[in-house]
Design an enzyme around this catalytic site. Structure first.
Site, short mmCIF file in Angstrom:
data_model
loop_
_atom_site.label_atom_id
_atom_site.label_comp_id
_atom_site.label_asym_id
_atom_site.label_seq_id
_atom_site.Cartn_x
_atom_site.Cartn_y
_atom_site.Cartn_z
CD GLN A 1 2.50 1.03 6.27
OE1 GLN A 1 1.86 0.72 7.27
NE2 GLN A 1 2.61 2.29 5.87
CB CYS B 1 4.10 7.88 -1.30
SG CYS B 1 3.93 9.44 -0.45
CG HIS C 1 6.07 4.53 0.27
ND1 HIS C 1 6.99 5.54 0.18
CD2 HIS C 1 5.04 5.02 1.02
CE1 HIS C 1 6.53 6.60 0.83
NE2 HIS C 1 5.36 6.32 1.35
CG ASP D 1 9.37 0.01 2.85
OD1 ASP D 1 9.19 0.15 4.08
OD2 ASP D 1 8.79 0.70 2.00
CE LYS E 1 4.98 5.32 7.43
NZ LYS E 1 4.08 6.35 6.94
#
Lengths: 408, 155
Positions: free
Chosen positions: A204, A365, A123, A201, A227
């Protein structure tokens, strides 16, 4: 234990509405999830019952607000297995946490010739902070290749590590486009052997499966609260304490000092050091409630639910003529990117929207990844705890209608 | 509540037959023989990508328009319809058509009969995120003309 989806759905007021004459099917959870009424109620309770600034004032309202705000930090720390709540720094989103590492730790240490490793599946939030840091310091960014199945080429990763001068590695726990779940623990260990620090990151990952930061052994992880059922404007950066102590603050001002003088200042201990100014109190309290909600469901159960649903969606989507799915079949995060031959994602989304089905279309993104895949954009359906097989069926029906409509 | 409010998304208003026809059978794709002006534009949010080329005759009238690109049906159909409409026009007339198209696509009231079949795109004004798709080819024309006229003045 299987999730009781019917009961879960009762907690989400937004799901019970018609969209363009059809019951809403919300499949854009990788962009942001919906919020249960418990989370929404937490905001109302704060503003109606104990709105006050935190960490100052000794009146009862301020104490209650501080207790709830710091309580949320402790809940999040437990949720990810953090040794201490003080390692959880509240941020606005995933991007902010990664930028704080780039400015507060990486840039002051980068020298010309140093190497940063990341990948082409990232991303933009896990790409641009490092690209910019490299540009500013004369360091170099190297990218781990993608294999045709959408996983990272681990041999190439090892080769890049062995080329030397690697100071920093930034990888995602799971790709927001391909759904690939990366072997974080192993990649972290190999980076450490090469003497590099690692940021993950985890945007997710943490909302969708059990994560233990001690087990991962990453140096930092960045997460977005919105999220995972929490309000927008919430996220956190977790870091190892010795690194948070080394790291410089990105923002300066109220609440973040131990002492301040006309000649200079000393910083407070983490996390206060990184949280200048009045924070987003209500939303972080609600973030704590979101974590309570997920904890009560059990993250193993959340993962099992998404896995089963994603597998079902994979089977149904791949059976449609002209549909191409991106990324590995298994293991994968609870999202599927796909394209439909002859229908641009914007056109597909318009038809789906007319049937009440909300998906994300575009570059997600992740423009470099779109270039690697050689597509202008993709469609993405992403699932969460309240999604059902019947909704996957609605998605499939709508795609078939779109094919009919555009005559492909 | 009227029907439109209940069902604000009316697909056939967005995708009229003439649009789908231009999408499936795009006119004037390719390159012109002697491009007097050409412009390539990209819309990063959706990946639409269009290049427009224009050839001018000695009388200042557009003798040929060709375009290439990839994108959604709205952007492709718009480029195709524009290429048909521009032939035989002077650059000034083309710009007049362009201004008329821009105001139609913004949902402004007006007489858009001179736009001919391009009027089929008027439904796009109800879908704000798609306006950029419909205008991309026209932006190519707009900027191409600007560069051509700038070059002509400087040259």
């Amino acid at each position: 234990m299987a999730l009781d989806v019917a009961r879960i759905r009762q907690d989400f007021p937004i799901l019970h509405q018609e969209m363009n004459g059809h019951p809403l099917v919300y499949l854009d959870n990788a962009a942001t999830t919906q919020k249960p009424r418990q989370v929404i109620q937490a905001l109302v309770e704060y503003y109606e019952g104990y709105n006050a600034n935190v960490h100052r004032g000794i009146h009862t309202l301020a104490e209650r607000a501080t207790e709830a705000y710091e309580g949320a930090r402790a809940k999040i720390a437990r949720f990810i297995g953090s040794p201490s709540p003080n390692q959880v720094i509240f941020t606005r989103n995933g991007s902010e946490g990664l930028n704080m590492i780039a400015y507060g730790w990486l840039r002051p240490r980068l020298r010309p010739g140093d190497v940063i490793i990341t990948s082409g599946m990232e991303h933009h939030s896990n790409l641009l902070p490092w690209q910019q840091a490299a540009l500013a310091t004369g360091a170099q960014v190297k990218y781990v290749n993608l294999l045709p199945d959408g996983t990272l080429d681990q041999e190439h990763y090892d080769r890049l590590l062995s080329e030397g001068n690697v100071r920093f590695v930034a990888i995602s726990g799971a790709s927001n486009v391909l759904g690939t779940i990366n072997p974080v623990k192993e990649m972290v260990a190999r980076a450490h052997q090469a003497g590099a620090k690692v940021a993950v990151d985890a945007v997710q990952v943490v909302p969708h499966m059990p994560v233990n930061v001690v087990d991962w052994d990453a140096d930092w992880i960045a997460v977005a609260g919105h999220k995972m059922l929490a309000p927008t404007g919430t996220g956190f950066l977790w870091g190892k304490m010795e690194l948070l102590e080394e790291m410089e603050p990105t923002y300066f001002g109220g609440s973040m000092i131990a002492e301040a003088h006309l000649t200079g200042a000393k910083w407070a201990e983490p996390p206060a050091k990184f949280e200048a100014g009045t924070p987003n109190i209500a939303d972080f309290i609600a973030f704590g409630v979101a974590v309570d909600y997920l904890t009560a469901l059990g993250m193993e159960n959340v993962y099992a639910h998404e896995k089963a649903l994603t597998q079902y969606a994979w089977e149904r989507l791949s059976a449609i003529d002209g549909v191409r799915l991106f990324g590995p079949r298994q293991p994968r995060a609870g999202l599927i990117s796909f394209d439909v031959a002859g229908i641009h994602p914007h056109d597909l989304s318009a038809v789906l929207n007319a049937e009440g089905v909300a998906i994300r279309v575009g570059h997600h993104c992740a423009q470099p990844l779109m270039e690697i895949l050689d597509v202008p954009a993709t469609n993405r359906a992403s699932f969460y705890i309240y999604n059902m097989q019947a909704e996957v069926d609605r998605l499939v029906d709508a795609i078939l209608h779109a094919k009919e409509f555009f005559g492909v | 509540m009227n029907n439109e409010a209940q069902h604000p998304v009316n697909l056939s208003a967005l995708y009229q037959q003439v649009i789908l026809d231009h999408y499936k059978r795009p006119r004037n794709k390719g390159v012109v023989q002697r491009a007097v002006l050409k412009k390539h534009l990209h819309n990063p949010t959706c990946g639409d990508d269009i290049e427009v080329q224009v050839e001018l005759g000695d009388d200042g009238k557009i003798t040929d328009v060709k375009w290439n690109g990839r994108g959604c049906s709205i952007s492709m159909a718009s480029a195709s319809m524009m290429s048909v409409a521009l032939k035989g026009k002077t650059l000034a007339e083309a710009q007049e058509l362009m201004r008329s198209f821009y105001s139609m696509i913004q949902g402004e009231q007006g007489n858009y009969k001179p736009l001919g079949e391009i009027q089929a795109l008027s439904g796009v004004s109800k879908f704000p995120v798609r306006i950029k798709c419909a205008t991309l080819a026209w932006h190519c024309l707009e900027e191409g003309i600007k560069e051509y006229e700038g070059g002509a003045k400087n040259g």
